[in-house]
Design a protein around this motif. Structure first.
Motif, mmCIF file in Angstrom:
data_model
loop_
_atom_site.group_PDB
_atom_site.id
_atom_site.type_symbol
_atom_site.label_atom_id
_atom_site.label_comp_id
_atom_site.label_asym_id
_atom_site.label_seq_id
_atom_site.Cartn_x
_atom_site.Cartn_y
_atom_site.Cartn_z
ATOM 1 N N ASP A 149 0.859 -1.188 0.000
ATOM 2 C CA ASP A 149 0.000 0.000 0.000
ATOM 3 C C ASP A 149 0.900 1.245 0.000
ATOM 4 O OD1 ASP A 149 -1.786 2.038 0.405
ATOM 5 O OD2 ASP A 149 -2.937 1.012 1.950
ATOM 6 N N VAL A 150 0.892 1.965 -1.116
ATOM 7 C CA VAL A 150 1.743 3.159 -1.254
ATOM 8 C C VAL A 150 0.886 4.422 -1.299
ATOM 9 C CG1 VAL A 150 3.627 1.928 -2.377
ATOM 10 C CG2 VAL A 150 1.769 2.893 -3.764
ATOM 11 N N THR A 151 -0.329 4.348 -0.737
ATOM 12 C CA THR A 151 -1.236 5.501 -0.790
ATOM 13 C C THR A 151 -0.620 6.722 -0.128
ATOM 14 O OG1 THR A 151 -3.093 3.953 -0.673
ATOM 15 C CG2 THR A 151 -3.562 6.289 -0.266
ATOM 16 N N GLU A 152 -0.094 6.549 1.090
ATOM 17 C CA GLU A 152 0.487 7.688 1.806
ATOM 18 C C GLU A 152 1.697 8.236 1.082
ATOM 19 O OE1 GLU A 152 -1.029 9.132 4.210
ATOM 20 O OE2 GLU A 152 -2.598 7.605 4.094
ATOM 21 N N ARG A 153 2.488 7.321 0.501
ATOM 22 C CA ARG A 153 3.661 7.786 -0.250
ATOM 23 C C ARG A 153 3.232 8.605 -1.461
ATOM 24 N NH1 ARG A 153 6.892 3.808 -3.953
ATOM 25 N NH2 ARG A 153 5.367 4.691 -5.393
ATOM 26 N N LYS A 154 2.166 8.139 -2.147
ATOM 27 C CA LYS A 154 1.680 8.887 -3.307
ATOM 28 C C LYS A 154 1.153 10.247 -2.891
ATOM 29 C CE LYS A 154 1.192 7.590 -6.993
ATOM 30 N NZ LYS A 154 2.042 7.742 -8.193
ATOM 31 N N ARG A 155 0.445 10.277 -1.757
ATOM 32 C CA ARG A 155 -0.049 11.566 -1.267
ATOM 33 C C ARG A 155 1.110 12.486 -0.940
ATOM 34 N NH1 ARG A 155 -4.732 9.187 2.788
ATOM 35 N NH2 ARG A 155 -6.260 8.623 1.157
ATOM 36 N N ALA A 156 2.149 11.917 -0.306
ATOM 37 C CA ALA A 156 3.327 12.728 0.025
ATOM 38 C C ALA A 156 3.997 13.244 -1.247
ATOM 39 C CB ALA A 156 4.309 11.914 0.855
ATOM 40 N N GLU A 157 4.080 12.380 -2.272
ATOM 41 C CA GLU A 157 4.683 12.811 -3.536
ATOM 42 C C GLU A 157 3.850 13.917 -4.182
ATOM 43 O OE1 GLU A 157 4.915 9.239 -5.769
ATOM 44 O OE2 GLU A 157 6.771 8.538 -4.813
ATOM 45 N N ASP A 158 2.525 13.768 -4.127
ATOM 46 C CA ASP A 158 1.650 14.813 -4.673
ATOM 47 C C ASP A 158 1.840 16.123 -3.908
ATOM 48 O OD1 ASP A 158 0.676 13.035 -6.498
ATOM 49 O OD2 ASP A 158 -1.127 12.526 -5.354
ATOM 50 N N ALA A 159 1.947 16.004 -2.570
ATOM 51 C CA ALA A 159 2.144 17.204 -1.747
ATOM 52 C C ALA A 159 3.471 17.876 -2.088
ATOM 53 C CB ALA A 159 2.099 16.843 -0.264
ATOM 54 N N VAL A 160 4.502 17.069 -2.319
ATOM 55 C CA VAL A 160 5.817 17.622 -2.678
ATOM 56 C C VAL A 160 5.732 18.341 -4.023
ATOM 57 C CG1 VAL A 160 8.166 17.006 -3.355
ATOM 58 C CG2 VAL A 160 7.161 16.002 -1.305
ATOM 59 N N ARG A 161 5.008 17.732 -4.971
ATOM 60 C CA ARG A 161 4.880 18.382 -6.283
ATOM 61 C C ARG A 161 4.142 19.719 -6.166
ATOM 62 N NH1 ARG A 161 4.415 12.987 -8.161
ATOM 63 N NH2 ARG A 161 2.159 12.974 -7.794
ATOM 64 N N VAL A 162 3.085 19.729 -5.344
ATOM 65 C CA VAL A 162 2.363 20.981 -5.133
ATOM 66 C C VAL A 162 3.267 22.008 -4.475
ATOM 67 C CG1 VAL A 162 0.465 22.064 -3.862
ATOM 68 C CG2 VAL A 162 0.096 19.877 -5.014
ATOM 69 N N PHE A 163 4.026 21.565 -3.450
ATOM 70 C CA PHE A 163 4.945 22.476 -2.762
ATOM 71 C C PHE A 163 5.981 23.040 -3.733
ATOM 72 C CE2 PHE A 163 9.207 22.783 -0.890
ATOM 73 C CZ PHE A 163 9.009 23.818 0.007
ATOM 74 N N GLU A 164 6.561 22.165 -4.544
ATOM 75 C CA GLU A 164 7.583 22.622 -5.488
ATOM 76 C C GLU A 164 7.005 23.629 -6.475
ATOM 77 O OE1 GLU A 164 9.012 19.015 -7.192
ATOM 78 O OE2 GLU A 164 10.531 18.691 -5.624
ATOM 79 N N ALA A 165 5.770 23.378 -6.951
ATOM 80 C CA ALA A 165 5.153 24.316 -7.895
ATOM 81 C C ALA A 165 4.879 25.655 -7.226
ATOM 82 C CB ALA A 165 3.852 23.716 -8.439
ATOM 83 N N LEU A 166 4.359 25.614 -5.990
ATOM 84 C CA LEU A 166 4.076 26.855 -5.271
ATOM 85 C C LEU A 166 5.355 27.647 -5.014
ATOM 86 C CD1 LEU A 166 1.414 25.644 -2.675
ATOM 87 C CD2 LEU A 166 1.032 27.119 -4.647
#
Length: 405
Positions: A149-166
């Protein structure tokens, strides 16, 4: 021909060999049973999904986590197809990968988004053919799968991508210093622009320019010689274990804002001065009542600045109009305590010094007490009357009879 004794010895040897083989077989069976039990325990309690299918796609093994995620027990999963347990589209997607593994005999690693309990969870799944040792069929006799189950990891990766874009598009500069010395620093394009650094300047270059600046607003001299106002905010970024993972600095160019504030303050000060001058001018409106007679109604408060303005205006008007008498009406004057009383007496004395006389009227009880306490003395140069009407009548009558010389 063997003797009876030789045959008996040979039979005994065969029996011993058979007994040894049986014992070895029993030991091997016991070890296999123990190994199978151990493997079942590992599969049962492993923190990952484990399953196996036959060539028809029916489950032949389902560990506890796999069955629990499907809302069933392992016995309820065994014998079922993927389509019996999951959404048809998801089951078809998984089956397509399994068919490819069976066709090629090559393991596959894929991500699947599977809806579970009204929530979508993402699994990283390793699907591989099951082959027995020495089996010539490279496609195997079934399919095995291991999923995490990599759900949390995917969420963390999505959060990192959002952070990097911001951060990348933020108008504020951002500098991140990791807590681990060997890890590189990070700064966004805005920080390089604010500090007038080249676009390819490193984060270390940016850090060296602001390392000694404390949080708050400060004036900063950029490398291009331009002075700007910077506002720095510093905060800690928690690490994965809850500790301090990095220190972040946010840098905002507030030069325009500070200049606007300074200009607004300058304009406010000009307006205050103009208002003060206007109020002072309006509060010292001397009215000519008759030749040689002026009247000044004092309204509001009498602070030091206004007192000086009133005195200058009175003395100037007396000189210009060649006035002999000035009526000071204190009816509208607020709170005549010791300080305003002293200023009124100073005004009366100044009028006396240039040869004119003063008529005071509209004195309230508190003002009378303050004037008396401050040493006001009534003499030939000062007349005190109760109301403005009495003051005007008496003054005009006096002027008409030429009693004051």
């Amino acid at each position: 021909m063997p003797t009876t004794q030789e045959l008996e010895a040979e039979i005994a040897a065969l029996r011993a060999t058979n007994a040894a083989l049986q014992q070895a077989h029993e030991e091997q069976r016991r070890q296999l049973t123990q190994t199978a039990s151990l493997l079942r325990a590992i599969a049962e309690f492993a923190p990952m999904v484990l399953y196996a299918k036959d060539l028809d796609g029916r489950f032949t093994l389902s560990n506890r986590l796999h069955a629990t995620l499907l809302g069933r027990t392992p016995d309820q999963v065994v014998g079922k197809l993927e389509s019996d347990l999951l959404d048809a589209d998801v089951a078809a997607e998984i089956q397509q990968v399994m068919d490819e593994v069976l066709r090629t005999g090559t393991p596959s690693v894929s991500e699947f988004a599977i809806p579970i309990d009204d929530h979508e969870r993402v699994f990283l799944e390793h699907i591989f053919p099951l082959r027995r040792a020495g089996d010539p069929d490279r496609n195997g006799n079934g399919i095995g799968g291991v999923a995490i189950d990599v759900t949390e990891r995917k969420r963390a990766e999505d959060a990192v991508r959002v952070f990097e874009a911001l951060v990348h598009h933020s108008p504020d500069g951002v500098l991140v210093r990791p807590n681990v010395p060997c890890e590189p620093m990070f700064c966004n394009p805005a920080l390089r622009r604010i500090l007038a650094l080249p676009a390819d300047a490193s984060a270390e270059d940016a850090a060296s320019l602001i390392v000694d600046i404390v949080p708050g607003t400060t004036e900063f001299l950029r490398l291009d010689g331009v002075r700007v106002d910077l506002e720095l905010t510093m905060f800690a970024i928690p690490g994965a274990a809850g500790g301090r993972g990095a220190a972040a600095t946010q840098v905002r160019d507030v030069t325009r804002l500070r200049n606007a504030i300074r200009e607004r303050e300058r304009q406010d000060e000009i307006i205050r001065q103009q208002q003060a001058e206007l109020i002072a001018e309006m509060s010292a409106q001397l009215l000519p009542l008759a030749p040689g007679v002026l009247m000044l109604p004092l309204v509001g408060s009498l602070d030091e600045s206004r007192s000086l303005h009133v005195r200058e205006a009175v003395l100037d008007a007396i000189a210009r109009h060649q006035a002999r008498i000035i009526i000071l009406d204190l009816t509208g004057l607020r709170a005549v305590d010791t300080t305003p009383a002293g200023r009124i007496i100073q005004l009366v004395e100044a009028v006396k010094l240039i040869g004119a006389r003063t008529v005071l009227t509209g004195i309230q009880p508190a003002a009378a007490a303050a004037l008396a306490d401050h040493g006001l003395q009534v003499d030939d140069s000062l007349m005190v009357l109760g109301t403005l009407k009495e003051a005007v009548s008496a003054t005009l009558a006096t002027v008409a009879k030429k009693r004051w010389r």
